[in-house]
Write a protein that holds these residues in place. Structure first.
Motif: not given
Length: 401
Positions: A195, A198, A205, A288, A316, A318-319
Protein backbone atom coordinates in the motif's frame (compact mmCIF):
# COMPACT_ATOMS: atom_id res chain seq x y z
CA UNK A 1 82.22 -59.06 -0.16
CA UNK A 2 82.52 -59.50 3.55
CA UNK A 3 79.40 -60.17 5.56
CA UNK A 4 78.39 -57.79 8.26
CA UNK A 5 79.08 -59.17 11.72
CA UNK A 6 76.08 -59.83 13.92
CA UNK A 7 75.82 -57.83 17.09
CA UNK A 8 73.89 -58.71 20.20
CA UNK A 9 71.19 -56.16 20.90
CA UNK A 10 70.00 -55.99 24.45
CA UNK A 11 66.28 -55.96 25.19
CA UNK A 12 65.17 -52.63 26.62
CA UNK A 13 62.59 -52.86 29.36
CA UNK A 14 59.86 -50.23 28.75
CA UNK A 15 57.78 -49.04 31.67
CA UNK A 16 54.24 -50.36 31.74
CA UNK A 17 51.56 -47.87 30.71
CA UNK A 18 49.07 -47.30 33.47
CA UNK A 19 45.54 -46.49 32.30
CA UNK A 20 43.25 -44.60 34.62
CA UNK A 21 40.26 -46.72 35.51
CA UNK A 22 36.94 -44.90 35.74
CA UNK A 23 34.60 -45.60 38.59
CA UNK A 24 30.86 -45.44 38.15
CA UNK A 25 29.28 -42.36 39.69
CA UNK A 26 26.64 -43.04 42.27
CA UNK A 27 23.88 -40.73 43.30
CA UNK A 28 23.58 -39.69 46.95
CA UNK A 29 20.09 -41.08 47.30
CA UNK A 30 21.09 -44.42 45.74
CA UNK A 31 20.66 -47.47 48.07
CA UNK A 32 23.74 -49.52 48.99
CA UNK A 33 26.80 -49.41 51.16
CA UNK A 34 29.52 -46.86 50.77
CA UNK A 35 32.19 -49.18 49.39
CA UNK A 36 30.37 -50.04 46.15
CA UNK A 37 28.84 -53.32 47.31
CA UNK A 38 26.12 -55.34 45.76
CA UNK A 39 23.52 -52.71 46.49
CA UNK A 40 25.30 -49.93 44.66
CA UNK A 41 23.98 -50.62 41.16
CA UNK A 42 23.81 -47.41 39.13
CA UNK A 43 20.23 -46.21 38.80
CA UNK A 44 18.73 -43.00 37.44
CA UNK A 45 17.27 -40.72 40.11
CA UNK A 46 13.59 -41.47 39.41
CA UNK A 47 14.12 -45.28 39.49
CA UNK A 48 16.26 -44.99 42.61
CA UNK A 49 13.47 -43.16 44.43
CA UNK A 50 11.01 -45.84 43.36
CA UNK A 51 13.37 -48.57 44.64
CA UNK A 52 13.55 -46.88 48.05
CA UNK A 53 9.79 -46.60 48.16
CA UNK A 54 9.96 -42.87 47.86
CA UNK A 55 7.33 -42.51 45.16
CA UNK A 56 6.23 -43.41 41.67
CA UNK A 57 8.25 -43.15 38.49
CA UNK A 58 8.43 -39.67 37.07
CA UNK A 59 5.90 -39.03 34.31
CA UNK A 60 7.35 -38.07 30.92
CA UNK A 61 7.30 -34.41 29.96
CA UNK A 62 4.43 -33.30 27.72
CA UNK A 63 5.03 -32.88 23.99
CA UNK A 64 6.57 -29.52 23.25
CA UNK A 65 4.82 -27.26 20.78
CA UNK A 66 6.12 -24.43 18.65
CA UNK A 67 4.20 -21.22 18.15
CA UNK A 68 5.13 -17.96 16.52
CA UNK A 69 5.34 -14.97 18.89
CA UNK A 70 3.32 -12.90 16.44
CA UNK A 71 1.02 -14.89 14.10
CA UNK A 72 0.87 -13.07 10.75
CA UNK A 73 -2.57 -12.03 9.59
CA UNK A 74 -4.45 -14.70 11.51
CA UNK A 75 -2.29 -17.68 10.44
CA UNK A 76 -2.27 -20.43 13.08
CA UNK A 77 1.37 -21.42 13.60
CA UNK A 78 1.08 -23.89 16.51
CA UNK A 79 2.23 -27.38 15.58
CA UNK A 80 4.32 -30.30 16.74
CA UNK A 81 8.08 -30.11 16.56
CA UNK A 82 8.18 -33.05 14.15
CA UNK A 83 5.87 -31.30 11.70
CA UNK A 84 7.62 -27.95 12.00
CA UNK A 85 10.95 -29.59 11.20
CA UNK A 86 9.92 -29.99 7.54
CA UNK A 87 11.81 -27.26 5.68
CA UNK A 88 10.64 -25.76 2.40
CA UNK A 89 13.19 -27.40 0.11
CA UNK A 90 12.56 -30.86 1.59
CA UNK A 91 8.83 -30.43 1.00
CA UNK A 92 9.47 -29.39 -2.60
CA UNK A 93 11.56 -32.52 -3.18
CA UNK A 94 8.87 -34.71 -1.64
CA UNK A 95 6.15 -33.14 -3.80
CA UNK A 96 8.35 -33.54 -6.86
CA UNK A 97 8.85 -37.23 -6.05
CA UNK A 98 5.07 -37.79 -6.04
CA UNK A 99 4.42 -35.90 -9.29
CA UNK A 100 7.65 -35.20 -11.18
CA UNK A 101 7.50 -32.29 -13.62
CA UNK A 102 11.00 -32.72 -15.04
CA UNK A 103 13.84 -35.11 -14.30
CA UNK A 104 16.67 -32.57 -14.41
CA UNK A 105 16.05 -31.11 -10.95
CA UNK A 106 16.06 -27.55 -12.29
CA UNK A 107 12.58 -26.75 -10.95
CA UNK A 108 13.50 -27.81 -7.40
CA UNK A 109 16.62 -25.64 -7.42
CA UNK A 110 14.74 -22.76 -9.05
CA UNK A 111 12.16 -22.73 -6.24
CA UNK A 112 14.98 -22.79 -3.72
CA UNK A 113 16.59 -19.76 -5.39
CA UNK A 114 13.29 -17.87 -5.30
CA UNK A 115 12.90 -18.60 -1.58
CA UNK A 116 16.42 -17.25 -0.99
CA UNK A 117 15.48 -14.02 -2.79
CA UNK A 118 12.40 -13.60 -0.58
CA UNK A 119 14.62 -13.73 2.53
CA UNK A 120 16.59 -10.75 1.25
CA UNK A 121 13.39 -8.90 0.43
CA UNK A 122 12.05 -9.66 3.91
CA UNK A 123 15.10 -7.98 5.46
CA UNK A 124 14.70 -5.05 3.09
CA UNK A 125 11.06 -4.59 4.10
CA UNK A 126 11.82 -4.94 7.82
CA UNK A 127 14.56 -2.31 7.67
CA UNK A 128 12.87 -0.20 4.97
CA UNK A 129 16.35 0.16 3.55
CA UNK A 130 18.69 -1.80 1.30
CA UNK A 131 21.48 -1.45 3.89
CA UNK A 132 20.84 -3.11 7.25
CA UNK A 133 21.52 -0.74 10.17
CA UNK A 134 20.85 -2.40 13.51
CA UNK A 135 18.88 -0.32 15.96
CA UNK A 136 17.30 1.94 13.34
CA UNK A 137 14.38 1.53 10.96
CA UNK A 138 14.08 3.44 7.72
CA UNK A 139 11.10 5.24 6.26
CA UNK A 140 8.39 2.95 4.85
CA UNK A 141 7.61 5.49 2.13
CA UNK A 142 10.99 4.73 0.53
CA UNK A 143 10.11 1.11 -0.27
CA UNK A 144 10.54 0.29 -3.94
CA UNK A 145 10.06 -2.80 -6.09
CA UNK A 146 13.41 -2.18 -7.80
CA UNK A 147 15.26 -3.91 -4.96
CA UNK A 148 13.26 -7.13 -5.36
CA UNK A 149 13.55 -7.05 -9.15
CA UNK A 150 17.32 -6.58 -9.01
CA UNK A 151 17.76 -9.39 -6.48
CA UNK A 152 15.68 -11.79 -8.55
CA UNK A 153 17.50 -10.95 -11.77
CA UNK A 154 20.98 -11.32 -10.26
CA UNK A 155 20.08 -14.60 -8.60
CA UNK A 156 18.59 -16.25 -11.69
CA UNK A 157 21.18 -14.89 -14.13
CA UNK A 158 24.00 -17.03 -12.75
CA UNK A 159 21.96 -20.14 -11.91
CA UNK A 160 20.99 -21.28 -15.40
CA UNK A 161 17.48 -22.49 -14.49
CA UNK A 162 15.46 -19.70 -16.16
CA UNK A 163 15.64 -18.16 -19.62
CA UNK A 164 13.55 -15.00 -19.21
CA UNK A 165 11.92 -12.98 -16.40
CA UNK A 166 8.75 -10.90 -16.58
CA UNK A 167 8.28 -8.30 -13.85
CA UNK A 168 5.00 -6.52 -13.27
CA UNK A 169 6.73 -3.15 -12.91
CA UNK A 170 8.75 -3.44 -16.14
CA UNK A 171 7.34 -2.84 -19.60
CA UNK A 172 9.64 -5.35 -21.28
CA UNK A 173 10.79 -8.80 -20.13
CA UNK A 174 14.26 -9.13 -18.63
CA UNK A 175 16.55 -11.29 -20.73
CA UNK A 176 19.93 -12.75 -19.81
CA UNK A 177 23.26 -12.15 -21.60
CA UNK A 178 24.10 -14.56 -24.39
CA UNK A 179 27.11 -15.94 -22.52
CA UNK A 180 25.00 -16.67 -19.41
CA UNK A 181 23.46 -20.14 -18.93
CA UNK A 182 19.83 -20.39 -20.05
CA UNK A 183 17.44 -22.82 -18.43
CA UNK A 184 14.10 -24.28 -19.41
CA UNK A 185 11.74 -22.12 -17.31
CA UNK A 186 10.03 -18.73 -17.54
CA UNK A 187 9.53 -16.75 -14.31
CA UNK A 188 6.76 -14.15 -13.99
CA UNK A 189 6.56 -12.29 -10.70
CA UNK A 190 5.22 -9.27 -8.91
CA UNK A 191 8.29 -7.90 -7.10
CA UNK A 192 6.71 -5.98 -4.22
CA UNK A 193 2.99 -5.37 -3.75
CA UNK A 194 2.21 -2.93 -0.92
CA UNK A 195 0.00 0.00 0.00
CA UNK A 196 1.76 3.13 -1.22
CA UNK A 197 -0.62 5.31 0.80
CA UNK A 198 0.48 3.79 4.10
CA UNK A 199 3.17 6.38 4.84
CA UNK A 200 5.05 6.35 8.13
CA UNK A 201 4.12 2.77 9.05
CA UNK A 202 5.44 -0.62 7.99
CA UNK A 203 2.85 -1.84 5.47
CA UNK A 204 1.75 -5.37 4.68
CA UNK A 205 3.44 -6.31 1.43
CA UNK A 206 4.34 -9.39 -0.54
CA UNK A 207 5.81 -11.00 -3.65
CA UNK A 208 4.03 -13.41 -5.99
CA UNK A 209 5.50 -15.56 -8.75
CA UNK A 210 4.60 -18.21 -11.31
CA UNK A 211 6.77 -20.59 -13.33
CA UNK A 212 6.16 -21.88 -16.86
CA UNK A 213 8.08 -24.17 -19.13
CA UNK A 214 9.64 -22.37 -22.07
CA UNK A 215 8.32 -23.01 -25.59
CA UNK A 216 11.48 -22.27 -27.54
CA UNK A 217 14.58 -24.41 -27.75
CA UNK A 218 16.56 -24.80 -24.54
CA UNK A 219 20.09 -23.47 -23.99
CA UNK A 220 19.17 -20.36 -26.04
CA UNK A 221 18.12 -16.89 -24.84
CA UNK A 222 14.44 -16.45 -24.05
CA UNK A 223 12.16 -15.38 -26.88
CA UNK A 224 8.81 -13.66 -27.26
CA UNK A 225 7.07 -16.99 -27.84
CA UNK A 226 8.05 -18.04 -24.32
CA UNK A 227 5.75 -15.35 -22.92
CA UNK A 228 2.71 -16.63 -24.85
CA UNK A 229 1.52 -18.86 -22.06
CA UNK A 230 -1.79 -20.27 -20.87
CA UNK A 231 -2.48 -19.91 -17.16
CA UNK A 232 -3.26 -23.61 -16.69
CA UNK A 233 0.26 -24.48 -17.97
CA UNK A 234 1.92 -23.25 -14.78
CA UNK A 235 4.20 -25.84 -13.20
CA UNK A 236 4.49 -23.96 -9.89
CA UNK A 237 3.22 -20.77 -8.26
CA UNK A 238 3.43 -19.06 -4.91
CA UNK A 239 3.61 -15.88 -2.92
CA UNK A 240 5.43 -14.54 0.14
CA UNK A 241 3.94 -12.18 2.74
CA UNK A 242 6.22 -9.83 4.70
CA UNK A 243 4.45 -8.91 7.92
CA UNK A 244 5.01 -9.58 11.62
CA UNK A 245 6.34 -12.94 10.37
CA UNK A 246 7.48 -13.84 6.86
CA UNK A 247 5.27 -16.58 5.41
CA UNK A 248 5.67 -18.43 2.13
CA UNK A 249 2.87 -20.27 0.29
CA UNK A 250 3.36 -22.36 -2.82
CA UNK A 251 1.79 -25.07 -4.98
CA UNK A 252 3.04 -27.49 -7.61
CA UNK A 253 -0.45 -28.67 -8.51
CA UNK A 254 -0.66 -30.97 -5.46
CA UNK A 255 -2.31 -28.59 -2.99
CA UNK A 256 -1.34 -25.35 -1.25
CA UNK A 257 1.15 -25.45 1.62
CA UNK A 258 2.42 -22.69 3.91
CA UNK A 259 5.80 -22.11 5.55
CA UNK A 260 7.06 -19.55 8.02
CA UNK A 261 10.57 -18.16 8.22
CA UNK A 262 12.46 -19.20 11.34
CA UNK A 263 12.88 -16.12 13.58
CA UNK A 264 16.57 -16.89 14.26
CA UNK A 265 17.81 -19.25 11.53
CA UNK A 266 16.63 -17.10 8.64
CA UNK A 267 17.84 -19.61 6.06
CA UNK A 268 14.97 -21.98 6.95
CA UNK A 269 11.30 -21.85 6.02
CA UNK A 270 9.51 -24.28 8.36
CA UNK A 271 6.13 -25.88 7.75
CA UNK A 272 3.80 -24.95 10.63
CA UNK A 273 0.50 -26.17 9.15
CA UNK A 274 -0.88 -28.89 6.93
CA UNK A 275 -2.46 -28.44 3.52
CA UNK A 276 -4.53 -25.26 3.26
CA UNK A 277 -8.19 -25.58 2.31
CA UNK A 278 -10.40 -22.56 1.68
CA UNK A 279 -13.31 -22.23 4.17
CA UNK A 280 -16.75 -22.16 2.52
CA UNK A 281 -18.54 -20.30 5.28
CA UNK A 282 -16.90 -16.90 4.85
CA UNK A 283 -18.91 -13.94 3.58
CA UNK A 284 -16.25 -11.22 3.72
CA UNK A 285 -15.46 -9.30 0.53
CA UNK A 286 -11.86 -8.10 0.21
CA UNK A 287 -11.77 -5.18 -2.17
CA UNK A 288 -10.87 -1.48 -2.18
CA UNK A 289 -13.81 0.72 -1.26
CA UNK A 290 -13.37 2.68 -4.46
CA UNK A 291 -14.73 -0.38 -6.27
CA UNK A 292 -18.26 0.48 -5.05
CA UNK A 293 -18.14 4.26 -5.51
CA UNK A 294 -20.79 6.07 -7.53
CA UNK A 295 -20.50 5.22 -11.20
CA UNK A 296 -18.54 2.04 -10.50
CA UNK A 297 -18.05 -0.69 -13.07
CA UNK A 298 -20.26 -3.73 -13.50
CA UNK A 299 -18.19 -5.68 -11.03
CA UNK A 300 -18.47 -2.87 -8.48
CA UNK A 301 -22.25 -2.91 -8.79
CA UNK A 302 -22.22 -6.68 -8.32
CA UNK A 303 -20.19 -6.25 -5.15
CA UNK A 304 -22.76 -3.79 -3.79
CA UNK A 305 -25.59 -6.24 -4.50
CA UNK A 306 -23.63 -9.11 -2.94
CA UNK A 307 -23.18 -7.14 0.29
CA UNK A 308 -26.95 -6.83 0.56
CA UNK A 309 -27.70 -10.48 -0.23
CA UNK A 310 -24.90 -12.04 1.86
CA UNK A 311 -24.91 -9.58 4.73
CA UNK A 312 -21.11 -9.50 4.70
CA UNK A 313 -18.54 -6.79 5.23
CA UNK A 314 -15.84 -5.16 3.12
CA UNK A 315 -12.18 -5.39 4.12
CA UNK A 316 -8.99 -4.25 2.45
CA UNK A 317 -5.39 -4.67 3.64
CA UNK A 318 -3.98 -2.20 1.14
CA UNK A 319 -2.56 -4.73 -1.32
CA UNK A 320 -3.89 -7.63 -3.38
CA UNK A 321 -1.62 -10.26 -1.82
CA UNK A 322 -2.70 -9.26 1.68
CA UNK A 323 -6.36 -9.64 0.68
CA UNK A 324 -5.74 -13.07 -0.88
CA UNK A 325 -3.80 -14.22 2.18
CA UNK A 326 -6.62 -13.20 4.54
CA UNK A 327 -9.24 -14.78 2.30
CA UNK A 328 -7.41 -18.12 2.30
CA UNK A 329 -7.55 -18.13 6.11
CA UNK A 330 -11.10 -16.90 6.73
CA UNK A 331 -13.00 -17.51 3.49
CA UNK A 332 -14.95 -15.03 1.39
CA UNK A 333 -14.00 -13.52 -1.95
CA UNK A 334 -11.39 -11.14 -3.35
CA UNK A 335 -12.42 -8.60 -5.98
CA UNK A 336 -9.82 -6.48 -7.78
CA UNK A 337 -9.60 -4.65 -11.09
CA UNK A 338 -6.63 -4.07 -13.40
CA UNK A 339 -4.70 -7.09 -12.13
CA UNK A 340 -1.64 -8.15 -14.13
CA UNK A 341 -2.53 -11.47 -15.74
CA UNK A 342 0.80 -13.33 -15.85
CA UNK A 343 2.39 -11.91 -12.70
CA UNK A 344 -0.60 -11.72 -10.32
CA UNK A 345 -3.90 -13.16 -11.56
CA UNK A 346 -2.55 -16.46 -12.94
CA UNK A 347 -0.46 -17.57 -9.90
CA UNK A 348 -3.10 -16.50 -7.38
CA UNK A 349 -5.86 -18.22 -9.38
CA UNK A 350 -3.89 -21.47 -9.42
CA UNK A 351 -3.35 -21.34 -5.66
CA UNK A 352 -6.99 -20.50 -4.89
CA UNK A 353 -8.28 -23.35 -7.06
CA UNK A 354 -5.78 -25.74 -5.47
CA UNK A 355 -7.23 -24.67 -2.11
CA UNK A 356 -10.76 -25.56 -3.25
CA UNK A 357 -11.98 -22.18 -4.53
CA UNK A 358 -12.74 -20.60 -7.91
CA UNK A 359 -11.20 -17.70 -9.83
CA UNK A 360 -12.89 -15.87 -12.72
CA UNK A 361 -12.75 -12.54 -14.51
CA UNK A 362 -16.15 -11.48 -13.16
CA UNK A 363 -17.95 -12.54 -16.34
CA UNK A 364 -17.88 -16.30 -15.98
CA UNK A 365 -14.52 -16.93 -17.67
CA UNK A 366 -12.11 -19.05 -15.65
CA UNK A 367 -8.76 -17.34 -15.13
CA UNK A 368 -6.82 -20.56 -15.74
CA UNK A 369 -8.52 -20.93 -19.16
CA UNK A 370 -7.17 -17.58 -20.35
CA UNK A 371 -3.90 -17.17 -22.25
CA UNK A 372 -1.55 -14.53 -23.60
CA UNK A 373 -1.39 -14.12 -27.36
CA UNK A 374 0.11 -10.66 -27.95
CA UNK A 375 0.12 -8.30 -24.97
CA UNK A 376 2.04 -9.99 -22.13
CA UNK A 377 1.21 -7.01 -19.87
CA UNK A 378 -2.53 -7.69 -20.13
CA UNK A 379 -4.68 -6.83 -17.11
CA UNK A 380 -7.90 -8.56 -16.05
CA UNK A 381 -10.60 -8.29 -13.43
CA UNK A 382 -9.99 -10.75 -10.61
CA UNK A 383 -12.87 -12.38 -8.69
CA UNK A 384 -11.69 -15.34 -6.59
CA UNK A 385 -12.75 -17.13 -3.45
CA UNK A 386 -15.22 -19.72 -2.22
CA UNK A 387 -17.79 -20.76 -4.83
CA UNK A 388 -20.77 -19.64 -2.76
CA UNK A 389 -19.50 -16.12 -2.20
CA UNK A 390 -17.99 -15.72 -5.66
CA UNK A 391 -21.30 -16.77 -7.29
CA UNK A 392 -23.01 -13.81 -5.62
CA UNK A 393 -20.72 -11.47 -7.58
CA UNK A 394 -20.15 -13.43 -10.80
CA UNK A 395 -23.74 -14.31 -11.75
CA UNK A 396 -22.58 -16.46 -14.67
CA UNK A 397 -20.57 -18.61 -12.31
CA UNK A 398 -23.72 -19.87 -10.55
CA UNK A 399 -24.85 -21.69 -13.69
CA UNK A 400 -21.57 -23.52 -14.17
CA UNK A 401 -20.86 -26.99 -12.86
Amino acid sequence: MSKRAKTDVGIVDLPLLKFATTTAKRYKHQPGDGDGGAGSTLLPPNMAMAAMGGGKLATPAPRMELSSPAPPLGLRLTSDVSKAAMVFLSHVRRTFARAPVDYTGELVRLLDDISIVTRSVASYVAECSASVAYGSVGDASTLSSDFSTTKMYKSLTHDGYACIILSRDREMPLTFPEDAPHGMYVVCFSPLDFDKLNVGQQPVCGTSWSIYKRRSSTSLPGRYIDMQQKACDQVAAGYCIYSSATTLHYTMGQGVYSFVMHPVALQYFLQPASRIMLPESGTAIYTPRRTMLHGASTVGQSVARALTSLGGSVFHTGCLLGDVHMMLQTGGVVVAEDVHFLCEAAPLALMIEQAGGVATDGEGTRILDMEILEDFNMSVTFVAGSRRTASAIDVKLSGQV
